[in-house]
Design an enzyme around this catalytic site. Structure first.
Site, PDB file in Angstrom:
ATOM      1  NE  ARG A 144      -4.072   1.855   0.897  1.00  0.00           N
ATOM      2  CZ  ARG A 144      -5.049   2.193   0.071  1.00  0.00           C
ATOM      3  NH1 ARG A 144      -5.048   1.804  -1.194  1.00  0.00           N
ATOM      4  NH2 ARG A 144      -6.050   2.927   0.504  1.00  0.00           N
ATOM      5  CB  THR A 197      -9.007  -0.662  -8.120  1.00  0.00           C
ATOM      6  OG1 THR A 197      -9.039   0.566  -7.424  1.00  0.00           O
ATOM      7  CG2 THR A 197      -8.068  -1.610  -7.430  1.00  0.00           C
ATOM      8  CB  THR A 226      -5.768   0.778  -7.023  1.00  0.00           C
ATOM      9  OG1 THR A 226      -6.613   1.770  -7.593  1.00  0.00           O
ATOM     10  CG2 THR A 226      -5.367   1.230  -5.626  1.00  0.00           C
ATOM     11  CG  ASN A 249      -7.953   6.253  -4.956  1.00  0.00           C
ATOM     12  OD1 ASN A 249      -8.785   5.360  -4.770  1.00  0.00           O
ATOM     13  ND2 ASN A 249      -8.091   7.442  -4.417  1.00  0.00           N
ATOM     14  CG  ASP A 303      -8.318   5.236  -0.634  1.00  0.00           C
ATOM     15  OD1 ASP A 303      -9.329   5.760  -1.129  1.00  0.00           O
ATOM     16  OD2 ASP A 303      -7.819   4.183  -1.072  1.00  0.00           O
ATOM     17  CB  SER A 320      -7.081  -0.291   1.202  1.00  0.00           C
ATOM     18  OG  SER A 320      -7.511  -0.893   0.010  1.00  0.00           O
ATOM     19  CB  SER A 321     -12.494  -0.843   0.181  1.00  0.00           C
ATOM     20  OG  SER A 321     -12.928   0.248   0.944  1.00  0.00           O
ATOM     21  N   GLY A 371     -13.445  -1.123  -7.337  1.00  0.00           N
ATOM     22  CA  GLY A 371     -14.749  -0.509  -7.069  1.00  0.00           C
ATOM     23  C   GLY A 371     -14.797   0.344  -5.821  1.00  0.00           C
ATOM     24  N   GLY A 372     -13.632   0.820  -5.335  1.00  0.00           N
ATOM     25  CA  GLY A 372     -13.642   1.695  -4.160  1.00  0.00           C
ATOM     26  C   GLY A 372     -14.372   1.035  -3.004  1.00  0.00           C
TER      27      GLY A 372
HETATM   28  O1  DON Z   1      -7.889   1.138  -1.668  1.00  0.00           O
HETATM   29  C1  DON Z   1      -9.032   1.426  -1.947  1.00  0.00           C
HETATM   30  O2  DON Z   1     -10.002   1.018  -1.340  1.00  0.00           O
HETATM   31  C2  DON Z   1      -9.296   2.327  -3.137  1.00  0.00           C
HETATM   32  N1  DON Z   1      -8.125   3.138  -3.390  1.00  0.00           N
HETATM   33  C3  DON Z   1      -9.663   1.496  -4.305  1.00  0.00           C
HETATM   34  C4  DON Z   1      -9.953   2.357  -5.491  1.00  0.00           C
HETATM   35  C5  DON Z   1     -10.802   1.687  -6.481  1.00  0.00           C
HETATM   36  O3  DON Z   1     -11.214   0.585  -6.337  1.00  0.00           O
HETATM   37  C6  DON Z   1     -11.103   2.529  -7.655  1.00  0.00           C
HETATM   38  N2  DON Z   1     -12.125   1.947  -8.408  1.00  0.00           N
HETATM   39  N3  DON Z   1     -13.235   2.278  -8.310  1.00  0.00           N
END
Ligand code: DON
Length: 606
Positions: free
Chosen positions: A99, A371, A389, A391, A413, A442-443, A508-509
Site C-alpha cells: 500500500r 482499480t 490501484t 485509486n 483514501d 483501503s477497501s 470498485g472503491g
Molecule cells: O484502496 C481502496 O479502497 C481504493 N483506493 C480502491 C480504489 C478503487 O477501487 C477505484 N475503483 N473504483
C-alpha cells in the site's frame, strides 16, 4: 493456451451463432494446470507464458502486475500500490502489503483550508494527492520470497509490451478519451497518453519507450532502481514541479511489508483475506459471521437482499469508526471478527431494529472500476489474489517525466477531515486521519477461500502482530462494541492444508468488499458456478449514505418494490465492481476462470 476468445471462436465454428453466444455467456474458461484472470488480455497471457516457462503462481502474478502497468494504464501501475495475497500449496498464506504511504511531510490537516474545511480536489488531483508508491517494492518482494524465475525473467513480457507496443483496444481508447481532461493538465501525461492531442485509435500500436526503460532498469537492478537513483530523482523532480511533497528520502524509506493474512471461517470454508491497512478482510469476515447461520433463501430475493444489506450496513459502520493503519492505531480486529460480536449484530437485524445514520454522505460520488484485480492459480495448487490501484482512473493525472508511469491519488483514501466523505462517499474516522508514513485505509479485498478438511482446528481472526485487543475510539455511533476479550488465534498456523476452492477480488472503491462478499456467497451458498457467480447482479450499502445501490439489470420489479416498501432508499446504477475469479473443482481439480463481463478482461489458462 485456452482463453475465452479461442473458446468463442471454436464454439462459433461448431454451433449456430445464436446458440453459441447464449451458451458461452454462462461458461467459465476451464484449465487443467494454470489459470490467470485479469482485466486485460495481454496481461493474462503474460501470466500463462510465465507458468508455461516453469514459473509458479507468484512468478505469473508478478508478470501480470508489471504487464498491466503497460497495457491497462488506468489502473495497472508502477506508481500505485496494493495487496498481494499468496496461498502456497505447502500450507502457508502470506499477504504482501505494498500500500502507498503518506510522505514524511504529510500532516493531519494538509487538505483543510483556514476554516477547517476540505479544499475541493486537493487530495484527488495533482501532486499533493500522491502517496509514496509501493507497487515495485511489493512485486519485487513477492518475487524474491515466493517466486522461482527471478525478476528479470518475469518482467520480460511487460518490457516487450512497452518497447514493441501493443494494439490499442476499443476500451482502452475510450478510457483515455474519458480521462482527457485530467491528463491534459500535466505535460508528460499529455505527451505520453494523449500523444500531444492526437489520441490513440483502436487498433493503433501504443509504444512506451520511457516506461520500457524504467522496467528494464528494475529488471536488471531490482527495486532499488525505482526507489533510488535516476527514477527516484525523476519522480521527486516531477513532484517538485507540481508543488508536491514526496522527496527522494520518502522513496528510500518505503518498504513493502509481509503480513499474516486475516482468517475467518464460513460454513466449512476458511476465508483467507486482507488485514489492515485494508478494511476489506475485517468487514468481509464480519459480514460472513453475521450471515453464517441464516437461511438466505433464494439469490436476488427480497429476503436475501434484506439480510445481506443489514450485514453490510453494520460492517461498514464499524469500518468508519474503527479501521485505519494498524501500525499507527489500535484496531479491535479480534472483536470485529469474533462470532460472539456477530451474534449480537445478528440479533439486532432479526429484531428488525432500524439503523439510525447520523451523517449524510455523498451518493453522487460512487465511482466505477478504476482499480484492478487479478487471480492466478498454478498447476501445483499455489494461488495468488492481487488487487492494486492508482485509486482513481489514471490516479493523480501526473506522469513521472522521462520515466513513463502515472502516479496515484491514494491520499484521498485517508479521511481528509474525519466525518467528511471521500471520493467514494466513504465516511471515515480519526483512525484513518493523515500522518507521516501512515498507510491510508483501503477497501481492497483480495481473498482466497480454502476447503476445510473435516476435523480441522477452527481459528478466528488472525492478525500479524498477535495483539489481542486494541483501543476502541470514543466515537462509536451507538453501535454494539466488538468484544475486546475475543480470542486471538493465528489462522493458517494451526490448520492442516485445506485446498483452494475460490480466488477472487475486485476494484470498485467502497463497493469492493460487498462485491467479494456477493460472489463468494453466490458460489458457496447459492451454488452458482464461478461465471454465474461473477455475472449475477450486485447491490451495495456502505452505511452512509443510507442508500441501497443496485445494478440496473437483473433485479425484478417485484423485489425492488418489496425493498422500497421495507423502507430502503434505492439508487440504481450501471455496474458495481469488476470481479476476476477462479474456482477449483474440489473433486476433479479442474480450474475454472471467470472474467467479469462488466470489464474487458480475459481468463487464460493451459
Ligand atoms: O484502496 C481502496 O479502497 C481504493 N483506493 C480502491 C480504489 C478503487 O477501487 C477505484 N475503483 N473504483
Amino acid at each position: 493456451m485456452i482463453h475465452r476468445r479461442t473458446a468463442l471462436l471454436l464454439l462459433f465454428i461448431c454451433f449456430p451463432p445464436a446458440l453459441a453466444t447464449e451458451a458461452l455467456a454462462l461458461k467459465p474458461v476451464a484449465a487443467r494446470h494454470g489459470l490467470v484472470v485479469s482485466s486485460e488480455s495481454h496481461a493474462s497471457e503474460a501470466g500463462v507464458e510465465i507458468m508455461q516457462a516453469g514459473g509458479n503462481a507468484v512468478d505469473a502474478a508478478v508478470a501480470v502486475g508489471f504487464a498491466l502497468a503497460v497495457t491497462h494504464p488506468y489502473a495497472g501501475n508502477l506508481g500505485g500500490g496494493g495487496f498481494m495475497l499468496i496461498s502456497l500449496a505447502r500450507g502457508e498464506a502470506k499477504l504482501v502489503d505494498y500500500r502507498e504511504e503518506a510522505p514524511g511531510a504529510a500532516s493531519r490537516n494538509m487538505y483543510l483550508d483556514s476554516k477547517g474545511d476540505p479544499v475541493p480536489q486537493a487530495s484527488v488531483v495533482g501532486a499533493l494527492s500522491v502517496g509514496v508508491p509501493g507497487t515495485v517494492a511489493g512485486l519485487a518482494l513477492a518475487e524474491e520470497k515466493y517466486g522461482r524465475l527471478g525478476l528479470s525473467r518475469v518482467m520480460e513480457p511487460a518490457i516487450r509490451l512497452a518497447e514493441d507496443g501493443f494494439s490499442v483496444s476499443y476500451w482502452l481508447s475510450e478510457s483515455v478519451k474519458d480521462a482527457r481532461e485530467l491528463l491534459e493538465r500535466f505535460d508528460e501525461s499529455r505527451r505520453v497518453f494523449l500523444r500531444g492531442g492526437k489520441l490513440y485509435e483502436p487498433g493503433e500500436v501504443f509504444k512506451q519507450p520511457e516506461l520500457g526503460k524504467t522496467l528494464r532498469l528494475i529488471a536488471q537492478n531490482g527495486p532499488d532502481a525505482f526507489y533510488q537513483g535516476r527514477t527516484a530523482e525523476a519522480l521527486a523532480g516531477t513532484m517538485a514541479k507540481y508543488h508536491g511533497i514526496i522527496t527522494t528520502s520518502d522513496l528510500m524509506h518505503y518498504h513493502a511489508k509481509v503480513r499474516q493474512p486475516l482468517v475467518g471461517h464460513f460454513r466449512g470454508y476458511t476465508i483467507v483475506t486482507a488485514p489492515p491497512p485494508s478494511s476489506g478482510g475485517v468487514a468481509l469476515v464480519e459480514m460472513l459471521n453475521i450471515l453464517e447461520p441464516l437461511d438466505l433463501g433464494a439469490p436476488d430475493s427480497f429476503h436475501s437482499i434484506h439480510l445481506i444489506t443489514e450485514a453490510m450496513r453494520r460492517a461498514y459502520a464499524d469500518r468508519a469508526s474503527y479501521l485505519g493503519d494498524a501500525d499507527f492505531v489500535r484496531i479491535p480486529v479480534a472483536g470485529l471478527t469474533s462470532a460472539r460480536y456477530a451474534a449480537d449484530l445478528r440479533r439486532q437485524i432479526l429484531a428488525g431494529k432500524a439503523d439510525q445514520p447520523t451523517q449524510a454522505g455523498n451518493p453522487a460520488s460512487y465511482e466505477s472500476s478504476q482499480t484492478t484485480h487479478y487471480s492466478v492459480v498454478d498447476a501445483e495448487g499455489n494461488a495468488v489474489s492481487n488487487t492494486y490501484t492508482l485509486n482513481g482512473g489514471y490516479g493523480s493525472g501526473i506522469t513521472v517525466e522521462g520515466a513513463g508511469f502515472l502516479l496515484n491519488n491514494e491520499m484521498d483514501d485517508f479521511a481528509a477531515k474525519p466525518g467528511s466523505p471521500n471520493m467514494f462517499g466513504l465516511v471515515q474516522g480519526e483512525a484513518n486521519s493523515v500522518a507521516p508514513r501512515k498507510r491510508p485505509l483501503s477497501s481492497m479485498t483480495p481473498t482466497v477461500v480454502l476447503q476445510e478438511d473435516s476435523g480441522q482446528v477452527r481459528s478466528r481472526g488472525s492478525f500479524d502482530r498477535g495483539e489481542t485487543d486494541n483501543r476502541v475510539p470514543e466515537e462509536t455511533a451507538g453501535q454494539t462494541k466488538p468484544d475486546p476479550k475475543a480470542p486471538e488465534v493465528a489462522g493458517t498456523r494451526e490448520s492442516p492444508l485445506p485446498r483452494v476452492r475460490l480466488v477472487l477480488g475486485s476494484p470498485g472503491g467502497g463497493t469492493i468488499i460487498n462485491t467479494v462478499l456477493q460472489v463468494l456467497l453466490n458460489v458457496l451458498v447459492f451454488k452458482m458456478d464461478v461465471q454465474q457467480g461473477v455475472d449475477a447482479p450486485r447491490f451495495h450499502n456502505q452505511w452512509l449514505p443510507d442508500t441501497l445501490l443496485l445494478e440496473d439489470r437483473g433485479f425484478s420489479g417485484d423485489t425492488l418494490g418489496m425493498l422500497k416498501a421495507a423502507g430502503y432508499k434505492l439508487t440504481v446504477r450501471g455496474s458495481i465492481g469488476e470481479c476476476q475469479a477462479i474456482e477449483i473443482n474440489p473433486e476433479t481439480g479442474w480450474r475454472f476462470g471467470a472474467a467479469d463481463p462488466r470489464g474487458d478482461g480475459e481468463a487464460a489458462g493451459y
